[in-house]
Structure formats: C-alpha cells, structure tokens
Design a protein around this motif. Structure first.
Motif, PDB file in Angstrom:
ATOM      1  N   THR A  38       0.979  -1.203  -0.563  1.00  8.30           N
ATOM      2  CA  THR A  38       0.575  -0.092  -0.016  1.00  8.30           C
ATOM      3  C   THR A  38       1.195   0.762  -0.092  1.00  8.30           C
ATOM      4  N   GLY A  39       2.110   1.158   0.614  1.00  6.29           N
ATOM      5  CA  GLY A  39       2.678   2.731   0.984  1.00  6.29           C
ATOM      6  C   GLY A  39       3.582   2.675  -0.680  1.00  6.29           C
ATOM      7  N   HIS A  40       3.549   1.923  -1.196  1.00  6.73           N
ATOM      8  CA  HIS A  40       4.106   2.161  -2.882  1.00  6.73           C
ATOM      9  C   HIS A  40       3.063   2.911  -3.796  1.00  6.73           C
ATOM     10  N   MET A  41       1.785   1.960  -2.953  1.00  8.40           N
ATOM     11  CA  MET A  41       0.240   3.061  -4.304  1.00  8.40           C
ATOM     12  C   MET A  41       0.147   4.163  -4.204  1.00  8.40           C
ATOM     13  N   ILE A  42       0.278   4.720  -2.730  1.00 14.04           N
ATOM     14  CA  ILE A  42       0.265   5.579  -2.337  1.00 14.04           C
ATOM     15  C   ILE A  42       1.035   6.713  -3.615  1.00 14.04           C
ATOM     16  N   SER A  43       2.317   6.558  -3.252  1.00 13.05           N
ATOM     17  CA  SER A  43       3.504   7.562  -4.067  1.00 13.05           C
ATOM     18  C   SER A  43       3.384   7.368  -4.815  1.00 13.05           C
ATOM     19  N   SER A  44       2.797   6.450  -6.062  1.00 14.68           N
ATOM     20  CA  SER A  44       2.179   6.183  -7.408  1.00 14.68           C
ATOM     21  C   SER A  44       1.039   6.844  -7.451  1.00 14.68           C
ATOM     22  N   LEU A  45      -0.263   7.406  -6.936  1.00 15.48           N
ATOM     23  CA  LEU A  45      -1.229   7.667  -6.662  1.00 15.48           C
ATOM     24  C   LEU A  45      -0.783   9.376  -7.299  1.00 15.48           C
ATOM     25  N   ARG A  46      -0.140   9.265  -5.868  1.00 16.26           N
ATOM     26  CA  ARG A  46       0.281  10.767  -5.391  1.00 16.26           C
ATOM     27  C   ARG A  46       1.653  11.242  -6.904  1.00 16.26           C
ATOM     28  N   ALA A  47       1.980  10.681  -7.918  1.00 17.19           N
ATOM     29  CA  ALA A  47       2.595  11.070  -8.582  1.00 17.19           C
ATOM     30  C   ALA A  47       1.716  10.456  -9.768  1.00 17.19           C
ATOM     31  N   SER A  73      -3.871  15.579  -0.649  1.00 16.51           N
ATOM     32  CA  SER A  73      -3.980  14.235  -0.141  1.00 16.51           C
ATOM     33  C   SER A  73      -2.994  12.796  -1.292  1.00 16.51           C
ATOM     34  N   GLY A  74      -4.163  13.669  -2.458  1.00 15.35           N
ATOM     35  CA  GLY A  74      -3.436  12.409  -3.184  1.00 15.35           C
ATOM     36  C   GLY A  74      -4.719  11.746  -4.039  1.00 15.35           C
ATOM     37  N   TYR A  75      -5.477  11.703  -2.639  1.00 14.76           N
ATOM     38  CA  TYR A  75      -6.188  10.031  -3.001  1.00 14.76           C
ATOM     39  C   TYR A  75      -7.522  10.267  -1.853  1.00 14.76           C
ATOM     40  N   THR A  76      -8.933   9.370  -2.360  1.00 11.04           N
ATOM     41  CA  THR A  76      -9.422   9.475  -0.921  1.00 11.04           C
ATOM     42  C   THR A  76     -10.149   8.137  -1.335  1.00 11.04           C
ATOM     43  N   ILE A  77     -10.519   8.310  -0.376  1.00 13.49           N
ATOM     44  CA  ILE A  77     -11.391   5.971  -0.115  1.00 13.49           C
ATOM     45  C   ILE A  77     -12.697   6.132  -0.424  1.00 13.49           C
ATOM     46  N   VAL A  78     -12.810   5.768  -1.537  1.00 17.58           N
ATOM     47  CA  VAL A  78     -14.069   5.379  -2.515  1.00 17.58           C
ATOM     48  C   VAL A  78     -14.859   4.039  -2.715  1.00 17.58           C
ATOM     49  N   GLY A  79     -13.996   2.552  -2.141  1.00 15.90           N
ATOM     50  CA  GLY A  79     -15.326   1.889  -1.966  1.00 15.90           C
ATOM     51  C   GLY A  79     -14.386   0.234  -0.849  1.00 15.90           C
ATOM     52  N   THR A  80     -14.972  -0.402  -0.531  1.00 14.73           N
ATOM     53  CA  THR A  80     -14.498  -1.770   0.873  1.00 14.73           C
ATOM     54  C   THR A  80     -15.041  -2.956  -0.168  1.00 14.73           C
ATOM     55  N   VAL A 197      -9.161   3.507  -3.255  1.00  8.66           N
ATOM     56  CA  VAL A 197      -9.121   4.240  -3.311  1.00  8.66           C
ATOM     57  C   VAL A 197      -8.468   5.081  -4.681  1.00  8.66           C
ATOM     58  N   ALA A 198      -9.223   6.430  -5.013  1.00  8.08           N
ATOM     59  CA  ALA A 198      -9.247   6.907  -6.551  1.00  8.08           C
ATOM     60  C   ALA A 198      -8.270   8.171  -6.310  1.00  8.08           C
ATOM     61  N   ARG A 199      -8.477   8.493  -7.350  1.00  9.52           N
ATOM     62  CA  ARG A 199      -7.632  10.142  -6.907  1.00  9.52           C
ATOM     63  C   ARG A 199      -8.747  11.446  -6.899  1.00  9.52           C
ATOM     64  N   ASN A 285     -13.129  13.963   5.989  1.00  6.27           N
ATOM     65  CA  ASN A 285     -11.896  14.213   4.671  1.00  6.27           C
ATOM     66  C   ASN A 285     -11.438  13.277   3.826  1.00  6.27           C
ATOM     67  N   MET A 286     -11.675  11.960   4.591  1.00  2.00           N
ATOM     68  CA  MET A 286     -10.821  10.968   4.141  1.00  2.00           C
ATOM     69  C   MET A 286     -11.855  10.583   3.020  1.00  2.00           C
ATOM     70  N   ILE A 287     -13.054  10.508   2.677  1.00  2.00           N
ATOM     71  CA  ILE A 287     -14.174   9.482   2.289  1.00  2.00           C
ATOM     72  C   ILE A 287     -14.730  10.603   0.071  1.00  2.00           C
ATOM     73  N   GLY A 288     -14.073   9.818   0.242  1.00  2.00           N
ATOM     74  CA  GLY A 288     -14.767  10.166  -0.919  1.00  2.00           C
ATOM     75  C   GLY A 288     -16.148   9.550  -1.478  1.00  2.00           C
ATOM     76  N   ILE A 289     -16.774   8.574  -1.563  1.00  2.00           N
ATOM     77  CA  ILE A 289     -17.993   7.438  -1.541  1.00  2.00           C
ATOM     78  C   ILE A 289     -18.140   7.355  -0.501  1.00  2.00           C
ATOM     79  N   SER A 290     -19.380   7.504   0.011  1.00  2.00           N
ATOM     80  CA  SER A 290     -19.566   6.956   1.356  1.00  2.00           C
ATOM     81  C   SER A 290     -20.579   5.571   1.274  1.00  2.00           C
ATOM     82  N   LYS A 291     -20.712   5.275   2.247  1.00  2.00           N
ATOM     83  CA  LYS A 291     -21.128   3.867   2.120  1.00  2.00           C
ATOM     84  C   LYS A 291     -22.471   4.195   3.014  1.00  2.00           C
ATOM     85  N   GLN A 292     -23.873   3.401   1.726  1.00  2.00           N
ATOM     86  CA  GLN A 292     -25.022   4.241   2.100  1.00  2.00           C
ATOM     87  C   GLN A 292     -25.802   3.420   2.663  1.00  2.00           C
TER      88      GLN A 292
END
Length: 292
Positions: A38-47, A73-80, A197-199, A285-292
C-alpha cells in the motif's frame, strides 16, 4: 473512448476477484502490480502513475492522516473491497532466539516502506503492549528498517538487518512451513481490511469498475475450486493454504462506498498508536464516496 483506468493492486490471494473482473467481466483497466504494498501505491497515486488503488485500510488512512495540511492528499477512499479483518503475523529469522512478541521492544522492525501497512501495524502492536508514551524524550518502541519487498524482509530477519517484520498470515505461512522464517505472534486489524481509493472520486469510470469488481467477487464466491486452482498455480500459495484462507475471508457484496464509522475507528486507533498526530484528521475529509 475514455482511457483505461490504471488500477494498482497487491498480487496476493486477495487479488483473485480483481483477476476475474478483468478476465471474465470486461473490467476496462490496466492492472498494475505493487508487490511492496500500500505504501508504494500511495506514492504512485500522488505521482499520477495510477488512478485507483486497492490496498490496506490502515495504510490508506495513515497516508491521508499524515497528508493533512500538506497541500493535498492525492486520493480519497471510495470503496470497500474486503469486509473481514486481516491477520498480521509477526515473523523473525529461523535461527533467531526471539520467542515471542514481548521480546521485540527496542528491536529493529522491518517494514516495506514508511507509512505502509507493515509500518502502521507495528505501532498498533506496540500500543497494545503499552510501549508507546507521550513523553517527549521517550525512545520509539522500535528502530524502523525499510526493506521494500516481502522477499527482502524475509532475508533481513535472517541476516540480522531486522529483528522482525509483520505480514499477512497466509502469505507468510509457506515460509514457516519450509523453515525460512519463524512465527512468533499475530495481531488482527480492528477494522475491515481492504479499501479502494481513487485520485478522483468523481471519475465517471469508477461506476463500471465497481460493477465489474462486484461481479468478480460473485464469481469468486460461486467457484471456490477454480479460485483455489488459480491461487495455488499463479500466486505463491499451496492448495491447502488457499482452501484454508477461503474459510476466513469475506469480500464486500457491493464494493462502492465506505462507512464513516469504519474510517473513524481506524483514525482513532492510529492516533492512539501515534501513527496519526493531532486532531485534524477526520473521516469526512478522507472519504470520497460514502456507503449508503
């Protein structure tokens, strides 16, 4: 015609429904493997190297918590993706004298990257043992040694570069069975383990992606024997371990969205463990799509 989504993922057993989404249900995406996690993906999302990441809840939340006030932040959380918790196994070298988790305080903790799940959960473990303190001059519970990959972590605990590391139980089990490393403990995440997560949470391509992943999960659940064959022939697991893992994992029935309660609980645990500092980090602030 829209461009293909670039989806980062960890090429482990949890990726099997994603494989089905791509090979059987027309997922319009380029799948980009991140063995270091996951840590590497965070860097790649931000890049802007990937558009979407499927990784560990604690890694995503820690990355967003540390990004507060840093200009994006470079991304938000959109799914489970997975509803069940993750079992993190604690491993040391095969010939090391370390016998249990209590002996690890003050030692060298191998991690894939700073901010990765293997890093974050080390401090959650330290918190459960009472090794964290708010005293300004107190030493940290571990010396952190970034080693990038699972293979290098295994090498590191055998050659003395690190004393221990933490990785998912079933991914580690093959190497307990063959005697390469030794298991000395475990800790479960107190939250559901994998998030998407998604950009850009408003990306119109996400709706089709969610639908394809849902169908991939459905196929995975309906075809356990095929899933075991895929995991045992294409990934680094025995057939017996793959079957055992299937008994423990529960994927989300609908991957779109994430609950505020889950992210809020993760924030509070990581704040208590010293991974997130201050009070600015909030689920909203972290969630891009909430679970209904």
């Amino acid at each position: 015609m829209s461009k293909l989504l670039r989806i980062g993922f960890v090429p482990e057993h949890f990726s099997t429904p994603l494989h089905y989404a791509a090979t059987r249900f027309g997922l319009a995406a380029t799948l980009v493997p991140f063995p270091s996690g996951t840590g590497h993906m965070i860097s790649s999302l931000r890049a802007d190297e990937i558009d979407v990441g499927i990784g560990l809840t604690e890694g995503w939340v820690a990355g967003l918590g540390k990004a507060t006030g840093e200009g994006g932040s470079g991304y938000t959380i959109v799914g489970t993706y997975v509803d069940t918790p993750l079992c993190w196994a604690v491993s040391t070298g095969r010939a090391r004298s370390l016998a249990d988790v209590d002996a690890l305080k003050g030692g060298k903790m191998g991690v894939s990257r700073i901010g990765s799940g293997s890093y974050v959960m080390g401090f959650v473990l330290a918190d459960t043992k009472g090794w964290l303190t708010t005293a300004g001059n107190a030493p940290p519970p571990f010396e952190v040694v970034p080693l990038q990959t699972f293979a290098q972590l295994r090498d590191g605990v055998n050659d003395g570069t690190a004393d221990f590391f933490m990785w998912e139980h079933f991914t580690s089990k093959k190497y307990y069975d063959n005697g390469e490393i030794k298991r000395i403990g475990e800790i479960y995440t107190p939250w559901s383990s994998w998030k998407i997560v998604a950009r850009d949470a408003a990306d119109e391509r996400l709706a089709a992606m969610f639908e394809c992943i849902n169908r991939g999960i459905g196929y995975f659940e309906e075809h356990p024997d095929e899933s075991v064959r895929y995991i045992s022939t294409h990934l680094d697991y025995s057939e017996a371990d793959a079957r055992e893992w299937l008994k423990t994992v529960g994927f989300s029935k609908d991957v779109r969205g994430v609950s505020h309660e889950t992210i809020g609980r993760t924030i509070e645990t990581l704040r208590k463990a010293g991974v997130i500092e201050g009070t600015e980090a909030k689920a909203s602030n972290m969630i891009g799509i909430s679970k209904q």
